[in-house]
Write a protein that holds these residues in place. Structure first.
Motif, PDB file in Angstrom:
ATOM      1  N   ILE A   1      23.712  25.783  26.468  1.00 64.36           N
ATOM      2  CA  ILE A   1      23.293  24.406  26.162  1.00 64.36           C
ATOM      3  C   ILE A   1      22.016  24.412  25.325  1.00 64.36           C
ATOM      4  CG2 ILE A   1      22.584  22.194  27.136  1.00 64.36           C
ATOM      5  CD1 ILE A   1      24.148  22.979  29.696  1.00 64.36           C
ATOM      6  N   PHE A   2      22.094  23.807  24.155  1.00 65.03           N
ATOM      7  CA  PHE A   2      20.939  23.627  23.285  1.00 65.03           C
ATOM      8  C   PHE A   2      20.221  22.354  23.724  1.00 65.03           C
ATOM      9  CE2 PHE A   2      19.677  22.664  18.577  1.00 65.03           C
ATOM     10  CZ  PHE A   2      18.352  22.950  18.860  1.00 65.03           C
ATOM     11  N   VAL A   3      18.969  22.503  24.124  1.00 65.36           N
ATOM     12  CA  VAL A   3      18.189  21.389  24.653  1.00 65.36           C
ATOM     13  C   VAL A   3      17.450  20.685  23.509  1.00 65.36           C
ATOM     14  CG1 VAL A   3      16.384  20.726  26.286  1.00 65.36           C
ATOM     15  CG2 VAL A   3      17.898  22.660  26.805  1.00 65.36           C
ATOM     16  N   ASN A   4      17.663  19.378  23.409  1.00 67.99           N
ATOM     17  CA  ASN A   4      16.988  18.565  22.401  1.00 67.99           C
ATOM     18  C   ASN A   4      17.322  18.975  20.973  1.00 67.99           C
ATOM     19  OD1 ASN A   4      15.631  16.745  24.152  1.00 67.99           O
ATOM     20  ND2 ASN A   4      14.190  18.369  24.647  1.00 67.99           N
ATOM     21  N   SER A   5      18.593  18.986  20.669  1.00 67.21           N
ATOM     22  CA  SER A   5      19.018  19.198  19.290  1.00 67.21           C
ATOM     23  C   SER A   5      18.557  18.058  18.395  1.00 67.21           C
ATOM     24  CB  SER A   5      20.546  19.311  19.217  1.00 67.21           C
ATOM     25  OG  SER A   5      21.159  18.103  19.659  1.00 67.21           O
ATOM     26  N   MET A   6      18.194  16.917  18.991  1.00 67.50           N
ATOM     27  CA  MET A   6      17.781  15.725  18.243  1.00 67.50           C
ATOM     28  C   MET A   6      16.292  15.425  18.387  1.00 67.50           C
ATOM     29  SD  MET A   6      20.560  14.732  16.764  1.00 67.50           S
ATOM     30  CE  MET A   6      20.251  13.025  16.303  1.00 67.50           C
ATOM     31  N   SER A   7      15.520  16.428  18.846  1.00 69.12           N
ATOM     32  CA  SER A   7      14.090  16.194  19.038  1.00 69.12           C
ATOM     33  C   SER A   7      13.384  17.525  19.230  1.00 69.12           C
ATOM     34  CB  SER A   7      13.856  15.268  20.239  1.00 69.12           C
ATOM     35  OG  SER A   7      12.493  14.901  20.329  1.00 69.12           O
ATOM     36  N   ASP A   8      12.160  17.476  19.746  1.00 70.97           N
ATOM     37  CA  ASP A   8      11.374  18.679  20.039  1.00 70.97           C
ATOM     38  C   ASP A   8      10.663  18.450  21.363  1.00 70.97           C
ATOM     39  OD1 ASP A   8       9.403  20.712  20.170  1.00 70.97           O
ATOM     40  OD2 ASP A   8       9.320  20.851  17.979  1.00 70.97           O
ATOM     41  N   LEU A   9      11.034  19.237  22.358  1.00 71.47           N
ATOM     42  CA  LEU A   9      10.506  19.043  23.711  1.00 71.47           C
ATOM     43  C   LEU A   9       8.985  19.137  23.754  1.00 71.47           C
ATOM     44  CD1 LEU A   9      11.179  18.640  26.730  1.00 71.47           C
ATOM     45  CD2 LEU A   9      11.365  21.128  26.931  1.00 71.47           C
ATOM     46  N   PHE A  10       8.384  19.907  22.829  1.00 74.75           N
ATOM     47  CA  PHE A  10       6.942  20.120  22.872  1.00 74.75           C
ATOM     48  C   PHE A  10       6.184  19.236  21.875  1.00 74.75           C
ATOM     49  CE2 PHE A  10       8.707  23.738  25.020  1.00 74.75           C
ATOM     50  CZ  PHE A  10       7.841  23.897  26.090  1.00 74.75           C
ATOM     51  N   HIS A  11       6.821  18.169  21.442  1.00 75.25           N
ATOM     52  CA  HIS A  11       6.136  17.169  20.625  1.00 75.25           C
ATOM     53  C   HIS A  11       4.891  16.678  21.373  1.00 75.25           C
ATOM     54  CE1 HIS A  11       5.389  13.392  18.509  1.00 75.25           C
ATOM     55  NE2 HIS A  11       6.213  13.796  17.544  1.00 75.25           N
ATOM     56  N   LYS A  12       3.823  16.405  20.643  1.00 75.76           N
ATOM     57  CA  LYS A  12       2.549  16.044  21.258  1.00 75.76           C
ATOM     58  C   LYS A  12       2.637  14.784  22.119  1.00 75.76           C
ATOM     59  CE  LYS A  12       0.873  13.462  17.193  1.00 75.76           C
ATOM     60  NZ  LYS A  12       0.886  12.119  17.825  1.00 75.76           N
ATOM     61  N   ASP A  13       3.613  13.922  21.864  1.00 74.50           N
ATOM     62  CA  ASP A  13       3.711  12.667  22.601  1.00 74.50           C
ATOM     63  C   ASP A  13       4.655  12.736  23.802  1.00 74.50           C
ATOM     64  OD1 ASP A  13       1.907  11.399  20.903  1.00 74.50           O
ATOM     65  OD2 ASP A  13       3.480  10.819  19.492  1.00 74.50           O
ATOM     66  N   VAL A  14       5.178  13.928  24.091  1.00 72.39           N
ATOM     67  CA  VAL A  14       6.019  14.089  25.283  1.00 72.39           C
ATOM     68  C   VAL A  14       5.112  14.494  26.439  1.00 72.39           C
ATOM     69  CG1 VAL A  14       7.971  15.296  26.326  1.00 72.39           C
ATOM     70  CG2 VAL A  14       7.990  14.785  23.875  1.00 72.39           C
ATOM     71  N   PRO A  15       5.026  13.682  27.493  1.00 70.35           N
ATOM     72  CA  PRO A  15       4.115  14.004  28.600  1.00 70.35           C
ATOM     73  C   PRO A  15       4.478  15.326  29.274  1.00 70.35           C
ATOM     74  CG  PRO A  15       4.895  11.726  28.741  1.00 70.35           C
ATOM     75  CD  PRO A  15       5.731  12.409  27.694  1.00 70.35           C
ATOM     76  N   LEU A  16       3.473  16.036  29.729  1.00 77.93           N
ATOM     77  CA  LEU A  16       3.698  17.282  30.449  1.00 77.93           C
ATOM     78  C   LEU A  16       4.620  17.071  31.644  1.00 77.93           C
ATOM     79  CD1 LEU A  16       3.189  20.231  31.216  1.00 77.93           C
ATOM     80  CD2 LEU A  16       1.042  19.497  32.300  1.00 77.93           C
ATOM     81  N   ALA A  17       4.443  15.969  32.353  1.00 78.89           N
ATOM     82  CA  ALA A  17       5.271  15.715  33.535  1.00 78.89           C
ATOM     83  C   ALA A  17       6.748  15.650  33.165  1.00 78.89           C
ATOM     84  CB  ALA A  17       4.846  14.413  34.210  1.00 78.89           C
ATOM     85  N   PHE A  18       7.050  15.071  31.997  1.00 82.28           N
ATOM     86  CA  PHE A  18       8.450  14.990  31.572  1.00 82.28           C
ATOM     87  C   PHE A  18       8.968  16.375  31.195  1.00 82.28           C
ATOM     88  CE2 PHE A  18      12.042  13.964  28.818  1.00 82.28           C
ATOM     89  CZ  PHE A  18      12.647  12.926  29.510  1.00 82.28           C
ATOM     90  N   ILE A  19       8.161  17.165  30.515  1.00 82.16           N
ATOM     91  CA  ILE A  19       8.560  18.539  30.171  1.00 82.16           C
ATOM     92  C   ILE A  19       8.863  19.322  31.439  1.00 82.16           C
ATOM     93  CG2 ILE A  19       7.744  20.706  29.161  1.00 82.16           C
ATOM     94  CD1 ILE A  19       6.080  19.007  27.202  1.00 82.16           C
TER      95      ILE A  19
END
Length: 251
Positions: free
Chosen positions: A71-89
């Motif tokens: 499974i490719f995670v976030n093919s439509m985004s970037d999990l480590f984008h600066k605006d993704v909260p640590l809690a969500f990661i």
């Protein structure tokens, strides 16, 4: 689960969508084109187009997929984008840990944030962590990747926009190379690909050649010197679900 046509995975899972461009590899982003197309089609998940959007409602989807998948995670985004909260990661990583029968492939261009957060991430053995490197100006991302405790570390050299001589492949488990595709695809030279392949052979690192790319990628195909190169990290399932006999498992 969205079945994927990406050659090195089987399915995609997007607990977030949308992104922002940070380097030359982003210029003709396929995910942006697709997100805008899906918004125009009225797909609710893409009502914000390519604006970064979290989707907590799909966080636990992989737990419902009983058959093991790559499974490719976030093919439509970037999990480590600066605006993704640590809690969500951390929630994403918790789901991947609990869905232990799958293999998850996470890919980022935000290598600095990856290395910054790596110490507070509990790294499951079924998570593959990769960084994108499009030309020599971004090889620093590989050093950031090495600082993580990911069980499998991989490089996506796609879209390859220039030569990458003298790559440091220490502690790297897999290398993917691919040319850019789409209406404005920038060309990739065969010499760049052969040099990376040969570096992988010398270092004993599995090499996966995804595509030559171009405006119509089906025309250019995947053959390099008369064959496909579908090598995988050792001792993990390939896309077909079979265990490779060895690290070198090219067709």
């Amino acid at each position: 689960m969205a079945t994927s046509k990406i050659e090195w995975t089987e399915a995609t899972w997007n607990p977030l969508t949308g992104c922002t461009k940070i380097s030359p590899g982003c210029k003709h982003c396929y995910a942006e084109r697709m997100a805008l197309r899906l918004r125009a089609m009225g797909v609710e998940k893409y009502r914000n187009g390519f604006t970064l959007t979290l989707h907590p409602d799909v966080l636990e989807e992989p737990l419902t997929w009983k058959k093991p998948r790559m499974i490719f995670v976030n093919s439509m985004s970037d999990l480590f984008h600066k605006d993704v909260p640590l809690a969500f990661i951390q929630q994403v990583f918790d789901v991947m840990r609990r869905a232990s029968w799958h293999q998850f492939q996470v890919l980022t261009k935000r290598a600095e944030r990856l290395s910054e957060l790596a110490p507070v991430i509990d790294w499951p053995t079924n998570v593959w962590m990769g960084v994108s490197v499009e030309h020599a100006g971004y090889t620093f991302r590989i050093d950031h990747l090495r600082q993580t405790n990911a069980h499998i570390k991989f490089l996506s050299l796609e879209p390859l926009l220039g030569p990458l001589p003298d790559l440091n492949l220490d502690d790297i488990d897999w290398v993917i190379v691919g040319g850019e595709s789409g209406p404005h695809a920038r060309p990739m030279q065969a010499a760049w690909v052969r040099d990376i392949r040969d570096q992988c052979i010398r270092a004993g690192v599995p090499f996966f050649f995804k595509q030559w790319g171009g405006p119509v990628k089906k025309r250019t195909g995947r053959l390099l010197d008369g064959r496909t190169w579908d090598e995988w990290p050792g001792n993990v399932p390939t896309v077909s679900g079979e265990q490779p006999e060895a690290v070198w498992s090219a067709s």
